[in-house]
Structures are given as C-alpha cells and as structure tokens.
Scaffold this motif. Structure first.
Motif, PDB file in Angstrom:
ATOM      1  N   ASN A   1      -2.284 -10.638  17.390  1.00 29.86           N
ATOM      2  CA  ASN A   1      -3.627 -10.293  18.533  1.00 29.86           C
ATOM      3  C   ASN A   1      -3.158  -9.368  18.577  1.00 29.86           C
ATOM      4  O   ASN A   1      -5.058  -8.599  18.940  1.00 29.86           O
ATOM      5  N   ASN A   2      -2.321  -8.322  18.222  1.00 29.57           N
ATOM      6  CA  ASN A   2      -2.710  -7.010  18.483  1.00 29.57           C
ATOM      7  C   ASN A   2      -3.210  -6.184  17.691  1.00 29.57           C
ATOM      8  O   ASN A   2      -3.083  -5.421  17.190  1.00 29.57           O
ATOM      9  N   GLY A   3      -2.576  -7.055  16.466  1.00 32.31           N
ATOM     10  CA  GLY A   3      -2.569  -6.663  14.939  1.00 32.31           C
ATOM     11  C   GLY A   3      -1.693  -5.796  14.457  1.00 32.31           C
ATOM     12  O   GLY A   3      -1.610  -5.646  13.277  1.00 32.31           O
ATOM     13  N   ARG A   4      -0.575  -6.330  14.606  1.00 33.59           N
ATOM     14  CA  ARG A   4       0.772  -5.553  13.917  1.00 33.59           C
ATOM     15  C   ARG A   4       1.301  -6.973  13.017  1.00 33.59           C
ATOM     16  O   ARG A   4       1.293  -8.208  13.512  1.00 33.59           O
ATOM     17  N   ILE A   5       1.892  -6.417  12.291  1.00 34.55           N
ATOM     18  CA  ILE A   5       1.457  -7.378  11.056  1.00 34.55           C
ATOM     19  C   ILE A   5       3.301  -8.027  11.403  1.00 34.55           C
ATOM     20  O   ILE A   5       4.501  -6.895  11.470  1.00 34.55           O
ATOM     21  N   LEU A   6       3.088  -9.450  11.661  1.00 36.17           N
ATOM     22  CA  LEU A   6       4.667 -10.073  11.919  1.00 36.17           C
ATOM     23  C   LEU A   6       5.917 -10.380  10.678  1.00 36.17           C
ATOM     24  O   LEU A   6       6.773 -10.472  10.892  1.00 36.17           O
ATOM     25  N   ASN A   7       5.244 -10.404   9.815  1.00 35.15           N
ATOM     26  CA  ASN A   7       5.661 -10.868   8.500  1.00 35.15           C
ATOM     27  C   ASN A   7       4.755 -11.548   7.254  1.00 35.15           C
ATOM     28  O   ASN A   7       3.929 -11.598   7.206  1.00 35.15           O
ATOM     29  N   ALA A   8       5.306 -11.847   6.358  1.00 36.38           N
ATOM     30  CA  ALA A   8       5.133 -11.623   4.617  1.00 36.38           C
ATOM     31  C   ALA A   8       5.712 -12.411   4.251  1.00 36.38           C
ATOM     32  O   ALA A   8       7.463 -12.670   3.605  1.00 36.38           O
ATOM     33  N   ASN A   9       5.232 -12.953   2.989  1.00 32.26           N
ATOM     34  CA  ASN A   9       6.230 -13.787   2.264  1.00 32.26           C
ATOM     35  C   ASN A   9       6.312 -13.357   1.103  1.00 32.26           C
ATOM     36  O   ASN A   9       5.707 -12.432   0.402  1.00 32.26           O
ATOM     37  N   ARG A  10       7.312 -14.619   0.355  1.00 33.47           N
ATOM     38  CA  ARG A  10       7.813 -13.578  -1.445  1.00 33.47           C
ATOM     39  C   ARG A  10       6.519 -13.267  -1.832  1.00 33.47           C
ATOM     40  O   ARG A  10       6.299 -12.193  -2.861  1.00 33.47           O
ATOM     41  N   LYS A  11       5.584 -14.656  -2.125  1.00 30.17           N
ATOM     42  CA  LYS A  11       4.582 -14.252  -2.836  1.00 30.17           C
ATOM     43  C   LYS A  11       3.646 -13.055  -2.625  1.00 30.17           C
ATOM     44  O   LYS A  11       2.741 -12.710  -3.431  1.00 30.17           O
ATOM     45  N   PHE A  12       4.052 -12.474  -1.269  1.00 32.22           N
ATOM     46  CA  PHE A  12       2.243 -11.517  -0.382  1.00 32.22           C
ATOM     47  C   PHE A  12       3.355  -9.968  -1.231  1.00 32.22           C
ATOM     48  O   PHE A  12       2.570  -8.892  -1.650  1.00 32.22           O
ATOM     49  N   GLU A  13       4.978  -9.553  -1.095  1.00 32.01           N
ATOM     50  CA  GLU A  13       5.488  -8.959  -2.417  1.00 32.01           C
ATOM     51  C   GLU A  13       5.038  -8.836  -3.609  1.00 32.01           C
ATOM     52  O   GLU A  13       5.008  -8.018  -4.018  1.00 32.01           O
ATOM     53  N   GLU A  14       5.328 -10.090  -3.876  1.00 31.94           N
ATOM     54  CA  GLU A  14       5.078  -9.914  -5.816  1.00 31.94           C
ATOM     55  C   GLU A  14       3.106  -9.636  -5.953  1.00 31.94           C
ATOM     56  O   GLU A  14       3.536  -9.146  -7.378  1.00 31.94           O
ATOM     57  N   TYR A  15       2.390  -9.732  -5.613  1.00 31.49           N
ATOM     58  CA  TYR A  15       1.405  -9.622  -5.550  1.00 31.49           C
ATOM     59  C   TYR A  15       0.757  -8.604  -5.380  1.00 31.49           C
ATOM     60  O   TYR A  15      -0.032  -7.433  -6.107  1.00 31.49           O
ATOM     61  N   PHE A  16       1.063  -7.764  -4.601  1.00 29.32           N
ATOM     62  CA  PHE A  16       0.833  -6.336  -3.940  1.00 29.32           C
ATOM     63  C   PHE A  16       1.975  -5.676  -4.667  1.00 29.32           C
ATOM     64  O   PHE A  16       1.438  -4.219  -3.834  1.00 29.32           O
ATOM     65  N   LYS A  17       3.307  -6.238  -4.902  1.00 24.86           N
ATOM     66  CA  LYS A  17       4.284  -4.775  -5.504  1.00 24.86           C
ATOM     67  C   LYS A  17       4.239  -4.197  -4.087  1.00 24.86           C
ATOM     68  O   LYS A  17       4.556  -2.791  -4.375  1.00 24.86           O
ATOM     69  N   LEU A  18       4.637  -5.016  -3.288  1.00 23.96           N
ATOM     70  CA  LEU A  18       5.135  -3.938  -1.591  1.00 23.96           C
ATOM     71  C   LEU A  18       6.319  -4.845  -1.427  1.00 23.96           C
ATOM     72  O   LEU A  18       5.608  -6.193  -0.719  1.00 23.96           O
ATOM     73  N   PRO A  19       6.942  -4.377  -0.675  1.00 20.22           N
ATOM     74  CA  PRO A  19       8.109  -5.211   0.207  1.00 20.22           C
ATOM     75  C   PRO A  19       7.710  -5.026   1.413  1.00 20.22           C
ATOM     76  O   PRO A  19       7.423  -4.801   1.865  1.00 20.22           O
ATOM     77  N   ARG A  20       7.941  -6.388   1.693  1.00 15.59           N
ATOM     78  CA  ARG A  20       7.757  -6.776   3.048  1.00 15.59           C
ATOM     79  C   ARG A  20       8.278  -6.276   4.638  1.00 15.59           C
ATOM     80  O   ARG A  20       7.315  -5.500   5.378  1.00 15.59           O
ATOM     81  N   GLU A  21       8.997  -5.497   3.837  1.00 14.65           N
ATOM     82  CA  GLU A  21       9.399  -4.504   4.913  1.00 14.65           C
ATOM     83  C   GLU A  21       8.719  -2.967   5.142  1.00 14.65           C
ATOM     84  O   GLU A  21       8.800  -3.167   6.621  1.00 14.65           O
ATOM     85  N   ALA A  22       8.221  -2.996   4.238  1.00 15.73           N
ATOM     86  CA  ALA A  22       7.210  -1.736   4.766  1.00 15.73           C
ATOM     87  C   ALA A  22       6.068  -1.966   5.335  1.00 15.73           C
ATOM     88  O   ALA A  22       5.787  -1.327   5.814  1.00 15.73           O
ATOM     89  N   VAL A  23       5.598  -3.256   5.498  1.00 16.34           N
ATOM     90  CA  VAL A  23       4.872  -3.634   6.285  1.00 16.34           C
ATOM     91  C   VAL A  23       4.299  -4.605   7.762  1.00 16.34           C
ATOM     92  O   VAL A  23       3.807  -4.016   8.800  1.00 16.34           O
ATOM     93  N   ILE A  24       5.617  -4.860   7.772  1.00 17.69           N
ATOM     94  CA  ILE A  24       6.438  -5.600   9.356  1.00 17.69           C
ATOM     95  C   ILE A  24       6.327  -4.455  10.605  1.00 17.69           C
ATOM     96  O   ILE A  24       7.326  -3.604  10.348  1.00 17.69           O
ATOM     97  N   GLY A  25       5.581  -4.704  11.409  1.00 24.02           N
ATOM     98  CA  GLY A  25       5.132  -4.017  12.274  1.00 24.02           C
ATOM     99  C   GLY A  25       3.992  -2.944  12.305  1.00 24.02           C
ATOM    100  O   GLY A  25       4.035  -2.187  13.287  1.00 24.02           O
ATOM    101  N   CYS A  26       3.764  -3.167  11.268  1.00 26.55           N
ATOM    102  CA  CYS A  26       2.596  -1.946  10.380  1.00 26.55           C
ATOM    103  C   CYS A  26       1.844  -2.442  11.254  1.00 26.55           C
ATOM    104  O   CYS A  26       1.159  -3.926  11.719  1.00 26.55           O
ATOM    105  N   ASP A  27       0.700  -1.890  11.457  1.00 26.49           N
ATOM    106  CA  ASP A  27      -1.141  -2.329  12.211  1.00 26.49           C
ATOM    107  C   ASP A  27      -1.980  -2.672  10.705  1.00 26.49           C
ATOM    108  O   ASP A  27      -1.707  -2.293   9.870  1.00 26.49           O
ATOM    109  N   TYR A  28      -1.905  -3.845  11.824  1.00 28.24           N
ATOM    110  CA  TYR A  28      -2.869  -4.363  10.043  1.00 28.24           C
ATOM    111  C   TYR A  28      -4.357  -3.423   9.494  1.00 28.24           C
ATOM    112  O   TYR A  28      -4.796  -3.233   8.377  1.00 28.24           O
ATOM    113  N   ASP A  29      -5.166  -3.065  10.410  1.00 28.74           N
ATOM    114  CA  ASP A  29      -6.068  -1.823  10.247  1.00 28.74           C
ATOM    115  C   ASP A  29      -5.475  -1.166   9.263  1.00 28.74           C
ATOM    116  O   ASP A  29      -6.819  -0.237   7.993  1.00 28.74           O
TER     117      ASP A  29
END
Length: 90
Positions: A61-89
C-alpha cells in the motif's frame, strides 16, 4: 491423491487458452502443487507467482516493491533483487 502417510492436499490453478480472436476457447492449462507441507501462505503465494507466464511485480500500500517473478526478470532484463524494496513510482 493418497500418499503412504495419508491424503495429500493439492492446490490447482487453471486458465483458458483463447484463440487470437479473443473469444474462442481452445483448451485450458493448469498448474498443480502439493501444498500439504507448506508452513505458511507466503510459500504458496511464491509458488503461484513464479508459475505465472507473465511478468508480475507486487507492491504494498505504500508503493514499496515486495516481489517480482522470473518472467519479470526476463522481460525487463533486471534482477528482482534490484527492485525489491524500492519505491514503485521510481
């Protein structure tokens, strides 16, 4: 399904496979997981998230990224560890 020590609990997820016209159902695809020994709901959610054939990003609810799946990593070519905990905006 019966196992040597009793009944097993399976969780299944199904979705239709739709033709290019967006209307005609060609069939279904499903995923089944043995959830008998899962100790909490988060393990089941993780199984579902990683089984999805689409890029998925979860945030709270606060816009903090909690998780991403493997398809997210493949599509955006970005490891999930790089986005988890970041602000969605961001």
């Amino acid at each position: 399904m019966k196992a040597s020590h009793g009944m097993r609990q399976l969780r299944t997820y199904k979705t239709p496979i739709v033709d290019r016209d967006g209307v005609t159902v060609l069939g279904t695809v499903g995923i089944g997981h043995d959830v008998t020994d899962l100790v909490n709901m988060s393990a089941e959610i993780e199984i579902l998230l990683q089984s999805m054939p689409y890029a998925i990003l979860l945030w709270d609810n606060n816009g903090r990224i909690l998780n991403a799946n493997r398809k997210f990593e493949e599509y955006f070519k970005l490891p999930r560890e790089a986005v988890i905990g970041c602000d969605y905006d961001e």
